[in-house]
Design a protein around this motif. Structure first.
Motif, PDB file in Angstrom:
ATOM      1  N   SER A 122       0.809  -1.258   0.003  1.00 48.11           N
ATOM      2  CA  SER A 122      -0.262  -0.031   0.062  1.00 48.11           C
ATOM      3  C   SER A 122       0.801   1.329   0.003  1.00 48.11           C
ATOM      4  O   SER A 122       2.144   1.143   0.523  1.00 48.11           O
ATOM      5  N   ASP A 123       0.479   2.337  -0.614  1.00 43.48           N
ATOM      6  CA  ASP A 123       1.175   3.560  -0.765  1.00 43.48           C
ATOM      7  C   ASP A 123       0.199   4.680  -0.554  1.00 43.48           C
ATOM      8  O   ASP A 123      -0.888   4.807  -1.410  1.00 43.48           O
ATOM      9  N   TYR A 145       0.438   7.876  -1.014  1.00 38.19           N
ATOM     10  CA  TYR A 145       0.235   8.776  -2.060  1.00 38.19           C
ATOM     11  C   TYR A 145      -0.736   8.406  -3.172  1.00 38.19           C
ATOM     12  O   TYR A 145      -1.494   9.206  -3.625  1.00 38.19           O
ATOM     13  N   ASN A 146      -0.256   7.018  -3.663  1.00 34.04           N
ATOM     14  CA  ASN A 146      -1.154   6.595  -4.776  1.00 34.04           C
ATOM     15  C   ASN A 146      -2.584   6.372  -4.318  1.00 34.04           C
ATOM     16  O   ASN A 146      -3.471   6.561  -5.066  1.00 34.04           O
ATOM     17  N   ASP A 147      -2.585   5.561  -3.224  1.00 40.96           N
ATOM     18  CA  ASP A 147      -3.998   5.390  -2.792  1.00 40.96           C
ATOM     19  C   ASP A 147      -4.819   6.526  -2.015  1.00 40.96           C
ATOM     20  O   ASP A 147      -6.338   6.314  -2.217  1.00 40.96           O
ATOM     21  N   VAL A 189      -3.932  10.293  -4.983  1.00 40.57           N
ATOM     22  CA  VAL A 189      -4.091  10.292  -6.571  1.00 40.57           C
ATOM     23  C   VAL A 189      -5.618  10.467  -6.928  1.00 40.57           C
ATOM     24  O   VAL A 189      -6.029  10.957  -7.756  1.00 40.57           O
ATOM     25  N   ASP A 210       0.197  12.886 -10.784  1.00 38.98           N
ATOM     26  CA  ASP A 210       0.369  11.328 -10.288  1.00 38.98           C
ATOM     27  C   ASP A 210       1.543  10.842  -9.762  1.00 38.98           C
ATOM     28  O   ASP A 210       1.585   9.826  -9.206  1.00 38.98           O
ATOM     29  N   ARG A 211       2.579  11.563  -9.805  1.00 43.08           N
ATOM     30  CA  ARG A 211       3.942  11.201  -9.430  1.00 43.08           C
ATOM     31  C   ARG A 211       4.267  12.106  -8.606  1.00 43.08           C
ATOM     32  O   ARG A 211       3.814  13.183  -8.356  1.00 43.08           O
ATOM     33  N   THR A 212       5.203  11.776  -7.639  1.00 43.43           N
ATOM     34  CA  THR A 212       5.955  12.694  -6.538  1.00 43.43           C
ATOM     35  C   THR A 212       7.351  11.984  -6.448  1.00 43.43           C
ATOM     36  O   THR A 212       7.689  10.909  -6.787  1.00 43.43           O
ATOM     37  N   ARG A 240      10.371  10.540  -4.794  1.00 48.31           N
ATOM     38  CA  ARG A 240      10.651   9.250  -3.812  1.00 48.31           C
ATOM     39  C   ARG A 240      12.054   8.873  -3.683  1.00 48.31           C
ATOM     40  O   ARG A 240      12.814   9.462  -4.539  1.00 48.31           O
TER      41      ARG A 240
END
Length: 709
Positions: free
Chosen positions: A550-551, A553-555, A558, A571-573, A575
């Motif tokens: 699980s992430d 940022y993505n979950d 986004v 959509d990206r950061t 890391r």
């Protein structure tokens, strides 16, 4: 404190050591030997208030210094003055001279602007370009008694290069570029023809060891001496055609093996020349690896050349980067092999939605059509942010964005809507704060979870009792110095910022500062606190989902970005570069200007987003008068839940407090969420954080506080 007594004439006649322009002088390092002046019947001293130093001039004292212009043309000079006990003809003056005898007044404050506290930004441009390669700048008190006092701070001298004969067409052939090209060379000419069939393919950029031409404007950390700094990385990227548009499939920074740079490629255009040849231009950028600085430009090539290599043209003449600024122009080897990407339809649909979701964009001048009598000079004011340092600025009012800027050193950027910008510490609000508000909405009490329970590296006694919200508020009780920004400016921070793996970075973040006070008592600005919070939220989210992959940022974030309709850049950061790929949380987003203002508008309302905890959001936006947050550098400034706040009431002359929440990013990036629903934002890199004029004009257009007569 130090008194300055030597005359300016000695500085001009002797072999003086000129400061290289542009000059930024905040007096924090003392009053250097380049300054000369006379106390007259008053005095000259450095004074300190709330950790900030300023130059004090009383009665008829003056101080001056010489700034080398290095062959530059137009010159703009500005300074911030505060004053006390001025009356009659008394004034604080900013002046300039190109001979040390004849002085041009560029700005002044006088009676009525002398409360002894408020800084007033003044300045202007020289009437004519200087005839010499230097300019003298003078700060002067024009009073008649010893209590007539002026304080000067944040003196800035900016010089813009004179006109260069830039080519307006990309030269044919493979010969090296002998000089930069105008932005016009990367725009469709008036006689360009539209394509009958879209062009799609795979763009390959070969690595380049040395560029054709280079001009460094600023290099504060000696980057220019590092091996390979002006080499270019390799890139392979698929491009999908949609009419005359070229859409890169992968958006945002493209990680590679290069030690310094990562490419960013944004949507460009393709057209047919009158002779039948095709010309394609992609807006491109170099983002500093493991950091956030962005240098922007344009890549021009022939998309009909196929898989055969060709010599494309690359020109870069702008950036949003305070410490490293340069122009670059070169030929480089590329190929563009036709390709039908399997996700082409989805890429086109996403791009069409991206364009449809953008704010309706107007030039800043159109604000006068929306609001009769609007003072457009208040937005992006050169008295607050130097034009040479400004990337883009604008006011979002309703669904209309009134924008200015997007100037490069080679002309206006023809792809301004797709200009990639660094977030820097805007991410502390956009990522860390919004993510914790989302967790609190999903799992009430999440903000009160303890850092030590989720971050093993922070399990030492010093982190006892520190909660997620304490870290968001930068009130952990761990710090080395409580002086404003002392910890953040300390070289020891580099042991944290330079790390590339999560294990090394979290170890540095957890151990950098000792425990001084109980959590929640003192605010001390730390990017490390936000990184620790990001690591804690990642562990908390994985505990709740039961999934090790699980992430947060993505979950969590986004899906919100998609709801708002932000560009794929969001959509990206940034890391870490290891298998953990931990979001850094406190910096590292790459965004369009439209993304920034629309995200701010989403948070501002008029209705609170259902996805976020309403109590935390209200506190962050200063809607809860009982929870303003801790003082952050002064009584008129607070920090609450990852957002700054400024009490504009005294500066605007309101009859009450008028708190304006804001997001702020390193180098000169500001997003003000004004209570009347406006969003004023700018991205710049001159380390200037000033927007009083914009706030006052926003209030004049749609009042949020009553200004006393």
């Amino acid at each position: 404190m130090r008194t300055v007594l030597a005359g300016l004439s000695s500085l001009l006649l002797a072999g003086f050591a000129q400061a290289q322009g542009p000059l930024v002088e905040d007096f924090e390092a003392g009053l250097g030997a380049d300054w000369r002046g006379s106390a007259g019947r008053g005095d000259i001293q450095l004074t300190e208030y709330a950790g900030n130093h300023a130059l004090r001039l009383r009665r008829n004292a003056w101080a001056a210094r010489v700034v080398a212009l290095d062959g530059r043309g137009d010159v703009r000079i500005s300074v911030s003055f505060a004053a006390l006990d001025l009356e009659g003809e008394d004034a604080c003056l900013l002046e300039a001279s190109d001979n040390g005898e004849d002085w041009q007044e560029l700005g002044r404050i006088g009676p009525g602007q002398d409360d002894g506290l408020t800084l007033h930004r003044v300045g202007g441009a020289l009437i004519a370009p200087p005839v010499r390669d230097w300019i003298a700048v003078r700060l002067r008190a024009a009073g008649n008694t010893l209590n007539d006092t002026c304080w000067a701070d944040n003196l800035r001298v900016d010089a813009r290069a004179g006109d260069i004969d830039l080519g307006t067409r990309i030269p044919a052939g493979d010969a090296p570029l002998r000089q930069p090209l105008s932005s016009e060379a990367f725009s469709p000419p008036a006689d360009a023809r539209s394509l009958q069939t879209p062009v799609s393919g795979r763009l390959s950029i070969q690595p380049l060891d040395a560029v054709d031409g280079l001009r460094v404007h600023r290099d504060e950390f000696g980057y220019g001496s590092e091996a390979g700094i002006f080499s270019l990385p390799q890139l392979e990227i698929s491009v999908v055609g949609d009419g005359d548009m070229l859409i890169p499939v992968a958006r945002g920074p493209q990680a590679a093996e290069h030690p310094h740079w990562e490419w960013i490629v944004e949507p460009g255009r393709v057209w047919q020349m009158p002779d039948g040849q095709l010309r394609a231009v992609m807006p491109v950028a170099l983002q500093e690896r493991n950091a956030n600085c962005i240098h922007t430009g344009w890549l021009g090539f022939d998309p009909a050349h196929g898989a055969h290599v060709q010599r494309a043209a690359l020109v870069m003449g702008a950036e949003t980067c305070a410490y490293f600024q340069f122009d670059l122009w070169t030929r480089l080897t590329v190929s563009f092999e036709p390709e039908q990407h399997p996700s082409a339809d989805r890429v086109r649909e996403r791009f069409q939605a991206e364009r449809a979701n953008r704010s309706v964009r107007h030039p800043i001048e159109a604000l006068q059509e929306r609001f009769t009598g609007a003072d457009i000079a208040a937005f992006g004011s050169p008295l607050e942010v130097s034009p040479d340092a400004m990337t883009v600025f604008g006011l979002l009012a309703g669904d209309a964005l009134f924008a200015g800027g997007c100037q490069t050193r080679f002309g206006p950027d023809p792809y301004c809507e797709s200009l990639p910008l660094p977030s820097y510490s805007l991410a502390k609000s956009m990522v860390a704060s919004v993510a914790l508000m989302r967790l609190e909405r999903l799992y009430p009490g999440a903000r009160s979870a303890h850092i030590a329970d989720y971050v093993p590296a922070c399990s030492a006694a010093r982190w006892s009792g520190v909660t997620f919200e304490h870290a968001l508020d930068m009130a952990t009780g761990l710090y080395s110095s409580s002086d404003y920004n002392r910890d953040e400016d300390d070289p020891s921070l580099w042991t944290f910022m330079s790390q590339t793996t999560h294990a090394d970075r979290i170890e540095a973040a957890c151990s950098l500062h000792p425990r001084r006070t109980d959590p929640g008592e003192d605010w001390v600005y730390h990017t490390t606190d936000t990184y620790v919070l990001g690591a804690a939220m990642q562990a908390f989210w994985r505990e709740q989902t039961g999934r090790a992959d699980s992430d947060f940022y993505n979950d969590l974030l986004v899906p919100i970005w998609h709801e708002i309709g932000l560009s794929p850049l969001a959509d990206r950061t940034r890391r870490t570069y290891d298998a953990e790929q931990q979001p850094v949380a406190g910096w590292g987003l790459t965004l369009h200007f439209d993304d920034v203002v629309r995200l701010a508008a989403y948070l501002l309302g008029p209705r609170a987003p259902d996805t976020l905890d309403p109590g935390m959001l209200d506190a962050a936006l200063q809607r809860d008068p009982e929870d303003r947050g801790l003082p952050a550098g002064g009584e008129t400034q607070r920090y609450q839940n990852g957002f700054w706040a400024w009490n504009a009431g005294p500066a605007l002359g309101c009859g009450r407090d008028a708190w304006i929440p804001a997001m702020s990013g390193y180098g000169g990036i500001t997003v003000a969420l004004i209570p009347n629903g406006h969003v004023y934002a700018y991205a710049s890199d001159g380390r200037q954080f000033a927007w009083r004029r914009a706030a006052a004009q926003s209030n004049a257009l749609e009042p949020f506080c009553e200004v006393r007569p």
